[in-house]
Design a protein around this motif. Structure first.
Motif, PDB file in Angstrom:
ATOM      1  N   SER A  98      -4.715  19.136  -6.227  1.00  0.00           N
ATOM      2  CA  SER A  98      -4.398  18.616  -4.896  1.00  0.00           C
ATOM      3  C   SER A  98      -3.520  17.369  -4.974  1.00  0.00           C
ATOM      4  O   SER A  98      -2.699  17.128  -4.089  1.00  0.00           O
ATOM      5  CB  SER A  98      -5.682  18.307  -4.128  1.00  0.00           C
ATOM      6  OG  SER A  98      -6.475  19.466  -3.971  1.00  0.00           O
ATOM      7  N   LEU A  99      -3.706  16.565  -6.019  1.00  0.00           N
ATOM      8  CA  LEU A  99      -2.983  15.294  -6.136  1.00  0.00           C
ATOM      9  C   LEU A  99      -2.020  15.275  -7.320  1.00  0.00           C
ATOM     10  O   LEU A  99      -1.553  14.208  -7.718  1.00  0.00           O
ATOM     11  CB  LEU A  99      -3.982  14.142  -6.287  1.00  0.00           C
ATOM     12  CG  LEU A  99      -4.988  13.956  -5.153  1.00  0.00           C
ATOM     13  CD1 LEU A  99      -5.988  12.871  -5.500  1.00  0.00           C
ATOM     14  CD2 LEU A  99      -4.270  13.623  -3.850  1.00  0.00           C
ATOM     15  N   ARG A 100      -1.717  16.440  -7.890  1.00  0.00           N
ATOM     16  CA  ARG A 100      -0.930  16.464  -9.118  1.00  0.00           C
ATOM     17  C   ARG A 100       0.481  15.914  -8.933  1.00  0.00           C
ATOM     18  O   ARG A 100       1.061  15.371  -9.874  1.00  0.00           O
ATOM     19  CB  ARG A 100      -0.859  17.878  -9.672  1.00  0.00           C
ATOM     20  CG  ARG A 100      -0.052  18.859  -8.843  1.00  0.00           C
ATOM     21  CD  ARG A 100      -0.118  20.264  -9.428  1.00  0.00           C
ATOM     22  NE  ARG A 100       0.734  21.203  -8.719  1.00  0.00           N
ATOM     23  CZ  ARG A 100       0.423  21.821  -7.621  1.00  0.00           C
ATOM     24  NH1 ARG A 100      -0.761  21.600  -7.072  1.00  0.00           N
ATOM     25  NH2 ARG A 100       1.259  22.661  -7.034  1.00  0.00           N
ATOM     26  N   LEU A 121       0.811  -1.223   0.000  1.00  0.00           N
ATOM     27  CA  LEU A 121       0.000   0.000   0.000  1.00  0.00           C
ATOM     28  C   LEU A 121       0.843   1.271   0.000  1.00  0.00           C
ATOM     29  O   LEU A 121       0.576   2.175  -0.807  1.00  0.00           O
ATOM     30  CB  LEU A 121      -0.958  -0.016   1.189  1.00  0.00           C
ATOM     31  CG  LEU A 121      -1.893   1.191   1.307  1.00  0.00           C
ATOM     32  CD1 LEU A 121      -2.759   1.324   0.058  1.00  0.00           C
ATOM     33  CD2 LEU A 121      -2.779   1.069   2.551  1.00  0.00           C
ATOM     34  N   PRO A 122       1.869   1.410   0.866  1.00  0.00           N
ATOM     35  CA  PRO A 122       2.682   2.634   0.792  1.00  0.00           C
ATOM     36  C   PRO A 122       3.389   2.812  -0.549  1.00  0.00           C
ATOM     37  O   PRO A 122       3.492   3.939  -1.053  1.00  0.00           O
ATOM     38  CB  PRO A 122       3.697   2.451   1.925  1.00  0.00           C
ATOM     39  CG  PRO A 122       3.043   1.505   2.877  1.00  0.00           C
ATOM     40  CD  PRO A 122       2.255   0.574   2.015  1.00  0.00           C
ATOM     41  N   LEU A 123       3.857   1.709  -1.143  1.00  0.00           N
ATOM     42  CA  LEU A 123       4.548   1.815  -2.422  1.00  0.00           C
ATOM     43  C   LEU A 123       3.596   2.081  -3.575  1.00  0.00           C
ATOM     44  O   LEU A 123       4.012   2.622  -4.612  1.00  0.00           O
ATOM     45  CB  LEU A 123       5.335   0.522  -2.695  1.00  0.00           C
ATOM     46  CG  LEU A 123       6.489   0.222  -1.736  1.00  0.00           C
ATOM     47  CD1 LEU A 123       7.110  -1.131  -2.054  1.00  0.00           C
ATOM     48  CD2 LEU A 123       7.555   1.326  -1.807  1.00  0.00           C
ATOM     49  N   ALA A 124       2.341   1.707  -3.409  1.00  0.00           N
ATOM     50  CA  ALA A 124       1.367   1.857  -4.492  1.00  0.00           C
ATOM     51  C   ALA A 124       0.586   3.162  -4.413  1.00  0.00           C
ATOM     52  O   ALA A 124      -0.311   3.386  -5.228  1.00  0.00           O
ATOM     53  CB  ALA A 124       0.394   0.680  -4.480  1.00  0.00           C
ATOM     54  N   ARG A 125       0.888   4.021  -3.465  1.00  0.00           N
ATOM     55  CA  ARG A 125       0.122   5.266  -3.318  1.00  0.00           C
ATOM     56  C   ARG A 125       0.132   6.144  -4.565  1.00  0.00           C
ATOM     57  O   ARG A 125      -0.911   6.689  -4.944  1.00  0.00           O
ATOM     58  CB  ARG A 125       0.645   6.039  -2.111  1.00  0.00           C
ATOM     59  CG  ARG A 125       0.152   5.486  -0.781  1.00  0.00           C
ATOM     60  CD  ARG A 125       0.726   6.262   0.392  1.00  0.00           C
ATOM     61  NE  ARG A 125       0.281   5.688   1.668  1.00  0.00           N
ATOM     62  CZ  ARG A 125       0.727   6.086   2.848  1.00  0.00           C
ATOM     63  NH1 ARG A 125       1.626   7.082   2.919  1.00  0.00           N
ATOM     64  NH2 ARG A 125       0.266   5.520   3.955  1.00  0.00           N
ATOM     65  N   PRO A 126       1.269   6.333  -5.255  1.00  0.00           N
ATOM     66  CA  PRO A 126       1.213   7.136  -6.496  1.00  0.00           C
ATOM     67  C   PRO A 126       0.276   6.546  -7.539  1.00  0.00           C
ATOM     68  O   PRO A 126      -0.482   7.279  -8.187  1.00  0.00           O
ATOM     69  CB  PRO A 126       2.669   7.132  -6.976  1.00  0.00           C
ATOM     70  CG  PRO A 126       3.472   6.905  -5.749  1.00  0.00           C
ATOM     71  CD  PRO A 126       2.659   5.980  -4.907  1.00  0.00           C
ATOM     72  N   ALA A 127       0.307   5.212  -7.711  1.00  0.00           N
ATOM     73  CA  ALA A 127      -0.587   4.584  -8.688  1.00  0.00           C
ATOM     74  C   ALA A 127      -2.041   4.729  -8.265  1.00  0.00           C
ATOM     75  O   ALA A 127      -2.918   4.993  -9.098  1.00  0.00           O
ATOM     76  CB  ALA A 127      -0.225   3.109  -8.846  1.00  0.00           C
ATOM     77  N   LEU A 128      -2.326   4.570  -6.981  1.00  0.00           N
ATOM     78  CA  LEU A 128      -3.693   4.730  -6.484  1.00  0.00           C
ATOM     79  C   LEU A 128      -4.179   6.168  -6.666  1.00  0.00           C
ATOM     80  O   LEU A 128      -5.340   6.402  -7.020  1.00  0.00           O
ATOM     81  CB  LEU A 128      -3.769   4.329  -5.013  1.00  0.00           C
ATOM     82  CG  LEU A 128      -3.588   2.839  -4.704  1.00  0.00           C
ATOM     83  CD1 LEU A 128      -3.470   2.612  -3.203  1.00  0.00           C
ATOM     84  CD2 LEU A 128      -4.755   2.036  -5.265  1.00  0.00           C
ATOM     85  N   ALA A 129      -3.291   7.135  -6.423  1.00  0.00           N
ATOM     86  CA  ALA A 129      -3.671   8.538  -6.600  1.00  0.00           C
ATOM     87  C   ALA A 129      -3.949   8.844  -8.069  1.00  0.00           C
ATOM     88  O   ALA A 129      -4.921   9.541  -8.396  1.00  0.00           O
ATOM     89  CB  ALA A 129      -2.565   9.448  -6.074  1.00  0.00           C
ATOM     90  N   GLY A 130      -3.108   8.331  -8.963  1.00  0.00           N
ATOM     91  CA  GLY A 130      -3.339   8.546 -10.384  1.00  0.00           C
ATOM     92  C   GLY A 130      -4.648   7.938 -10.853  1.00  0.00           C
ATOM     93  O   GLY A 130      -5.419   8.563 -11.597  1.00  0.00           O
TER      94      GLY A 130
END
Length: 295
Positions: A279-281, A206-215
């Motif tokens: 906000s998530l850019r 989950l911590p490593l996948a946060r950028p993919a989840l945000a995108g």
């Protein structure tokens, strides 16, 4: 000599990029200026005349937000419906796709690769073709599934279900590529230490996948927020459940002559997606590139 040529080439590409950006944003600038122009000027002159005789007003936004004229406005009243539709329609596929992508990427079972190909193939199915079977499912049921027969605010459930089903193929494929690109040594080391799948999911993946989840969250949010077809087909189009896009489709009036309201309503509707994007850019670019390079 080669350095001079490279600098000239780079400068030429920069000017070309600037020119394309200007051409791309010119219609948007015209819509923005038209949203502040008086009704009679919007209907009689082009938007570029504002530079010679600037007459600007906020009347168009007042009518769109609070209602006026033919009553096609009042977008502010439907903003809550859009939020109620969009947030669950983003969270449900995000959570389900995350678990499915982890299973396809890191749990060995027979037919796993064929299942990945099948999930990818589901993206080819047009949304429009699935609407009729989906409406039949809600109204008549199918096999052991009873008919939903929902009315009023319960129609939100059908919209959530539809958006979740339509989003899952792309979401699973997107997150699978991201999770499959995580360092295998890290996952294997955690397994050797006795970490369960739950621990791997919450503490490492989950911590490593946060950028993919945000995108993925940004893509799904913009898609659902701007959707008209699913919302109009499944929400009933009533004031109790209709989102902003349904109201926006009516802003032009019965004869399509109220263009000043349509331009103002378009920018009101776009305000929330822009806020979410900015906000998530910082995660968006990393999320889109997640899994594209494996090391």
């Amino acid at each position: 000599m080669n350095g001079v040529r490279e600098r000239l080439t780079s400068r030429a590409f920069s000017w070309i990029a600037v020119l394309i950006a200007l051409l791309w944003t010119t219609p948007t600038l015209g819509l923005l200026l038209s949203s502040f122009r008086p009704e009679n000027e919007v209907k009689t002159t082009g938007w570029w005349t504002v530079f010679g005789a600037p007459h600007l007003t906020l009347e168009n936004y007042r009518e769109v937000l609070s209602g006026g004229g033919n009553g096609a406005g009042r977008l502010a009243e439907y903003c809550v419906n859009s939020v109620v539709i969009t947030l669950p329609s983003v969270l449900f596929p995000l959570v389900l796709a995350f678990f499915a992508a982890y299973a396809l990427a890191w749990i060995d079972f027979r037919g796993r690769h064929a299942l990945v190909v099948g999930v990818f193939a589901l993206q080819i199915v047009p949304l429009q073709m699935a609407l009729v079977p989906l409406l039949k499912l809600f109204s008549q049921g199918w096999l052991f599934l009873p008919a939903w027969n929902v009315t009023g605010s319960a129609r939100f459930g059908t919209v959530w279900f539809a958006h979740t089903v339509f989003a899952l193929p792309f979401a699973v494929f997107f997150l699978h590529n991201a999770l499959a690109g995580l360092p295998r040594d890290l996952i294997e080391a955690a397994r050797v230490d006795g970490a369960s799948h739950g621990t791997l999911l919450l503490r490492i993946v989950l911590p490593l996948a946060r950028p993919a989840l945000a995108g993925l969250a940004i893509i799904q949010f913009v898609w659902v927020w701007n959707d008209l077809l699913v919302a109009l087909s499944l929400s009933g189009g009533t004031a109790e459940t209709a989102p902003m896009t349904v109201r926006l489709a009516n802003l032009a009036g019965t004869r399509g002559e109220e263009w000043q309201r349509l331009t103002a309503g378009a920018f009101v509707t776009a305000a929330v997606p822009l806020l979410v994007f900015f906000s998530l850019r910082r995660h968006f670019a990393r999320g889109l590139l997640a899994g594209s390079v494996k090391g």
